[in-house]
Design an enzyme around this catalytic site. Structure first.
Site, short mmCIF file in Angstrom:
data_model
loop_
_atom_site.label_atom_id
_atom_site.label_comp_id
_atom_site.label_asym_id
_atom_site.label_seq_id
_atom_site.Cartn_x
_atom_site.Cartn_y
_atom_site.Cartn_z
N GLU B 52 2.34 -15.47 -1.36
CA GLU B 52 1.86 -16.51 -0.44
C GLU B 52 1.00 -17.57 -1.14
OE1 GLU B 52 1.79 -13.28 0.17
OE2 GLU B 52 2.62 -12.88 2.16
N PHE B 114 -3.14 -3.08 12.58
CA PHE B 114 -2.38 -3.15 11.32
C PHE B 114 -2.17 -4.61 10.93
CE2 PHE B 114 1.81 -3.40 9.15
CZ PHE B 114 1.42 -2.78 7.96
N GLN B 115 -2.46 -4.90 9.68
CA GLN B 115 -2.36 -6.27 9.12
C GLN B 115 -3.17 -7.28 9.93
OE1 GLN B 115 1.85 -7.12 8.26
NE2 GLN B 115 1.52 -6.23 6.23
N LYS B 164 0.90 -13.00 17.76
CA LYS B 164 2.32 -12.71 18.02
C LYS B 164 2.70 -12.88 19.50
CE LYS B 164 5.86 -9.27 17.17
NZ LYS B 164 6.67 -9.11 15.96
N MET B 481 -9.87 -22.38 -23.08
CA MET B 481 -11.07 -23.14 -22.74
C MET B 481 -12.30 -22.24 -22.82
SD MET B 481 -12.16 -26.11 -22.19
CE MET B 481 -11.21 -27.37 -21.33
#
Lengths: 164, 567
Positions: B52, B114-115, B164, B481
Site C-alpha cells: 500500500e 479484525f483489521q 463496510k 548520505m
C-alpha cells in the site's frame, strides 16, 4: 518576550475537531495552560477558550495554525483585542470541623463564594472569578485543609465597546 | 423517486465525476464492495500494487507530474497503516491526494475488530483533513469535499475512511454542485497594498534574489516567475521543490540553494539585500543557521498558506495569496510604473558582476576519475542523452542531491522527489504513477542501492502495466548520505551503513522479467545508458559508482549557509 494569551476559538461541532486542536498543540510543541469547551447558541459550533503562552512569533504561529485547521471557523486573540472579561470557577472541598467551621464561612462571605455541599466534616465551596481571585481563595483555605479541588479553566469574552 | 445506489456505487460514481481515470490500490475484506463496483467500471483503470505504501507514492507521482489529484484505495487495518508514510510524504510537499481506506462496520468501530485501526486518529497530523463517513447519506458530499480540500488552497492529502456497512447501505445519489465550507476559504487574491510594498522594495534594492519554491509549481506560476526575472534581470535560485519552476539552463538561474546548493546561490542569498520568496517555506535545509540567514536582506514572502510566513524567518512584506496571481499583480504594478528595462539592468549590474565572480570561483564540479564511475558524470550523461526531457523521480539521499545538482530541470512537474519528509523508497513507485499518467514520456527513477530496496516489490507492478521505466541505481554499496556525515562529522565511524548482502540487480531484473544492465567502468556508462534508453521495457541499470564519493558543496547542519564545504 513570553506572554500569556487567551484565545477564543469557534470550531465545527464534529467528532475529532477537538482532537485536531489538542493534537496541533502537542505535535508542534505549543503549550495549553487551560482549555474550556462547550456548545454555542448555534449547536453546530463549539466554543473553546484556550489559554496559552509564548513569544509573539509563537502566538502568531499558534493562531495561524489553528486557522489552518479545516474545522476551525474563527480564532480571536482576546488578550490582543483590548478589554475583556474572564471568569473561572473552582469547587473546593475544605475541612470544616468544630474550630474551623465558622472560619470557612467567613472566608466564603468575604470572597462571595457559595457553599454548595455540606457534610459533618467538610464544606464544598463554589468560587467564581478571575484566576487571581481563585488563587487567593485557595491560598487562604489551604491552611484549613483542602481535601479536593477542581477548576474549570478560564472562559473569556470581549467587552462590548462603550462608545457614546 | 430516483433509484437508490449502494455506498460502493456512490464512491465509484464520485470518482468518475471528479474525472479520476487511474487509481492505485490493494484490496481487502473492508473494501471488497468497492472492488466489486470497480470490476464493472472500465472507465477507471485500477493499478494493483504490491504494497500500500507503493500505492500512495504512485498516486503522488501521478499528482506531481500532472497537477491532478492522485487517488488510492486500500483496505482497513494494515492496509490503512501502510499508507501513512506515503500520506506524510505528500503532506510535507503539499501534494493533492485522496486516500480511500476501508473500515470495519460502524457497529464494530472501537471494538478492536479484525483489521480495525483508528486511521483518522493516526493520520490527523499528516493529512490536510480527514473524514470518517458514518452515514451513507453523507458519502457523496464528503467525497466531493475531500477532492475540493485536497486540490484548493495549499494542496495536500485528504483521507476518507469508509466503513463496510456504509459501502453496502443504499441511498439516493445526490452530487453537490459545489462545496462551500464556512471554515475553509483559502485566500487566492493577494492584497494590492502588499504587492505595491514589494515593488517599492525592488526599486530600492541593489542586490535582490528571487527564491522559487514548490508553490510556484503547484500554482503553475513558472511563466510569471520567468517573466519577472527577465523583465528585471533578477538572479533566481530554487529550493529542491522549486526545481523546474524556473529553467535550470537559464542564464539567470543560480541553481539550487541550501545544504547542497551551489556556492553562488548560497553566497548570493547571504549577501542579498532583498529576497522575494515565492511559494517557499524556509525549511532548515534551505536556511541553515536561521540567525545567519541573509542577514542584510529584507524579505518579501508570497505564500498561499499564512502559516508558512513568519514561521522560520522574519518577513518584512508578507503576501498571502496564490503565487501565480501574486506574481501577475506584481507584474501589473511593474508595467504600470513602467520603469525602463535599461534602468533595472543598470541597477543590478554590479550585483551580477559579483555573482559572476562567485560563479567562476566555484562552479558546480567534481573530480573525474579514470578508474571509478563518478555519479555526477552519470547524471550529466543522462541529462545529455535524454536532452533534459525526461520526467525524473529520485529516491532520497546522495542520489537525490546529485540529480538536483547535475540534471537541469527546465520545466515544472518534471522532478518528482520527496523533499520535506525525505522518504527513501519514494522514487520508484512515484515513477510508476508518472509513467501511468504519461505513457508516451520517458520516465526515470534515479536511485541508490539502499532506497531502491525499500519498495523494490513494485517492479512487479511496473511489469504488470508494461511500464518502460528506467531505474538508474547509483550503487556505492553504502547508505551513502549517512556514510558521508559519518566521514565528515563522526571520524569515519561507519556505523550500520553497509549492507552485508546486496542483491544482484541484473539477476533481480531478470527474475521479474525486466531488463538488467550493469556498468562498472567509466567507459561503460554511456553505452549502457544508451542501451537502457533504447529498451522498451522496465530496465534496472546497476551502476557501480565510486564508493566514497560525497555530495558537495555541503553546509553542515545548523551552520550558516556561507560555511560550505567545497569539493
Amino acid at each position: 518576550m513570553e506572554k500569556k494569551h487567551t484565545l477564543s476559538v469557534l470550531v465545527e461541532n464534529t467528532p475529532g475537531a477537538l482532537a485536531r486542536i489538542v493534537g496541533l498543540f502537542s505535535g508542534r510543541g505549543f503549550n495549553i495552560d487551560s482549555l474550556c469547551v462547550a456548545e454555542t447558541l448555534d449547536p453546530t459550533l463549539s466554543h473553546l477558550t484556550l489559554v496559552t503562552h509564548g513569544d509573539d512569533m509563537i502566538i502568531e504561529q499558534i493562531i495561524k495554525q489553528l486557522r489552518r485547521l479545516i474545522d476551525v471557523y474563527k480564532v480571536v486573540d482576546v488578550t490582543e483585542e483590548g478589554e475583556f472579561v474572564e471568569r473561572e470557577m473552582a469547587l473546593i472541598k475544605v475541612r470544616a470541623e468544630k474550630e474551623t467551621r465558622a472560619e470557612v464561612l467567613r472566608m466564603c462571605d468575604i470572597f462571595r463564594c457559595k457553599v454548595v455541599d455540606v457534610s459533618p466534616k467538610t464544606y464544598t465551596v463554589e468560587v467564581t472569578g478571575t484566576e487571581s481571585k481563585i488563587e487567593a481563595v485557595i491560598e487562604l483555605l489551604r491552611p484549613l485543609g483542602i481535601k479536593e479541588l477542581v477548576r474549570t479553566g478560564l472562559v473569556a469574552m470581549r467587552r462590548e465597546k462603550k462608545t457614546l | 423517486m430516483a433509484t437508490k445506489m449502494t455506498g460502493a456505487q456512490i464512491i465509484v460514481e464520485a470518482l468518475k465525476r471528479e474525472g479520476v481515470d487511474i487509481i492505485f490500490g490493494y484490496p481487502g475484506g473492508a473494501v471488497i464492495d468497492i472492488y466489486d463496483e470497480l470490476y464493472r467500471t472500465p472507465e477507471i483503470k485500477h493499478v494493483l500494487v504490491r504494497h500500500e505504501q507503493g500505492a500512495t507514492h504512485a498516486a503522488d507521482g501521478l499528482a506531481r507530474s500532472t497537477g491532478k489529484v492522485g487517488v488510492c484505495l486500500v483496505t482497513s487495518g494494515p492496509g490503512a497503516t501502510n499508507t501513512v508514510t506515503g500520506i506524510a510524504t505528500a503532506y510535507m510537499d503539499s501534494i493533492p491526494l485522496v486516500v480511500l481506506t476501508g473500515q470495519v462496520p460502524t457497529k464494530l468501530i472501537g471494538n478492536d475488530a479484525f483489521q480495525e485501526v483508528d486511521i483518522t486518529g493516526i493520520t490527523r497530523p499528516c493529512t490536510k483533513h480527514n473524514f470518517l463517513v458514518k452515514r451513507v447519506e453523507d458519502l457523496a458530499w464528503t467525497l466531493k469535499a475531500a477532492f475540493h480540500i485536497a486540490r484548493t488552497g495549499r494542496p495536500g492529502p485528504v483521507l476518507v475512511d469508509l466503513p463496510k456497512d456504509v459501502q453496502q447501505a443504499k441511498t439516493e445519489f445526490v452530487w453537490p454542485e459545489e462545496i462551500k465550507l464556512r471554515s475553509y476559504n483559502p485566500v487566492y487574491e493577494p492584497h494590492r497594498k502588499q504587492v505595491e510594498k514589494a515593488y517599492r522594495l525592488l526599486e530600492a534594492s541593489t542586490r535582490p534574489v528571487l527564491l522559487v519554491g514548490g508553490g510556484v509549481i503547484s500554482s503553475g506560476a513558472h511563466e510569471e516567475v520567468r517573466e519577472l526575472a527577465e523583465l528585471l534581470h533578477l538572479p533566481v535560485t530554487m529550493t529542491l521543490m522549486g526545481l523546474g519552476g524556473f529553467p535550470g539552463t537559464h542564464e539567470y538561474s543560480l541553481g539550487m540553494l541550501g545544504m547542497h546548493g551551489t556556492y553562488y546561490a548560497n553566497m548570493a542569498v547571504a549577501n542579498s539585500d532583498l529576497i522575494i520568496a515565492v511559494g517557499a517555506r524556509f525549511d532548515d535545509r534551505v536556511t541553515g543557521k536561521v540567525d545567519a540567514f541573509a542577514p542584510m536582506a529584507k524579505i518579501v514572502h508570497i505564500d498561499i498558506d499564512p502559516t508558512s510566513i513568519q514561521k522560520n524567518v522574519r518577513v518584512d512584506v508578507p503576501i498571502v495569496g496564490d503565487c501565480k496571481r501574486a506574481l501577475a499583480r506584481l507584474l501589473e504594478v511593474i508595467r504600470e510604473v513602467g520603469r525602463p528595462a535599461k534602468l533595472w539592468k543598470e541597477q543590478f549590474k554590479e550585483w551580477w558582476e559579483q555573482i559572476d565572480i562567485w560563479k567562476r570561483r566555484y562552479p558546480l564540479s567534481y573530480k573525474q576519475d579514470s578508474e571509478h564511475i563518478k555519479p555526477q558524470f552519470v547524471i550529466e550523461k543522462l541529462y545529455e542523452l535524454t536532452k533534459g526531457e525526461a520526467i525524473v523521480a529520485t529516491e532520497v539521499g546522495q542520489n537525490q542531491m546529485w540529480t538536483a545538482q547535475f540534471y537541469k530541470f527546465d520545466r515544472p512537474r518534471t522532478l518528482l522527489s520527496s523533499g520535506g519528509l525525505g522518504t527513501m523508497g519514494y522514487g520508484f513507485p512515484a515513477s510508476i504513477g508518472a509513467q501511468m499518467a504519461h505513457p508516451d514520456k520517458l520516465v526515470l527513477d534515479i536511485a541508490g542501492d539502499g532506497s531502491i530496496q525499500m519498495n523494490i516489490q513494485e517492479m512487479a507492478t511496473a511489469m504488470d502495466q508494461k511500464l518502460p521505466i528506467k531505474v538508474i541505481i547509483l550503487n556505492n554499496g553504502y547508505l551513502g548520505m549517512v556514510r558521508q556525515w559519518q566521514e565528515l562529522f563522526y571520524d569515519r565511524r561507519y556505523s550500520a551503513v553497509q549492507f552485508a548482502t546486496i542483491p544482484d540487480f541484473v539477476k533481480l531484473a531478470d527474475a521479474y522479467g525486466a531488463v538488467g544492465l550493469r556498468a562498472t567502468k567509466p567507459e561503460e556508462v554511456e553505452p549502457v545508458l544508451k542501451k537502457a534508453l533504447e529498451t522498451n521495457s522496465l530496465v534496472l541499470v546497476d551502476i557501480h559508482i565510486a564508493p566514497e564519493e560525497g555530495v558537495f558543496p555541503m553546509v553542515p547542519a545548523g551552520r550558516a549557509t556561507t560555511e560550505m564545504i567545497l569539493v
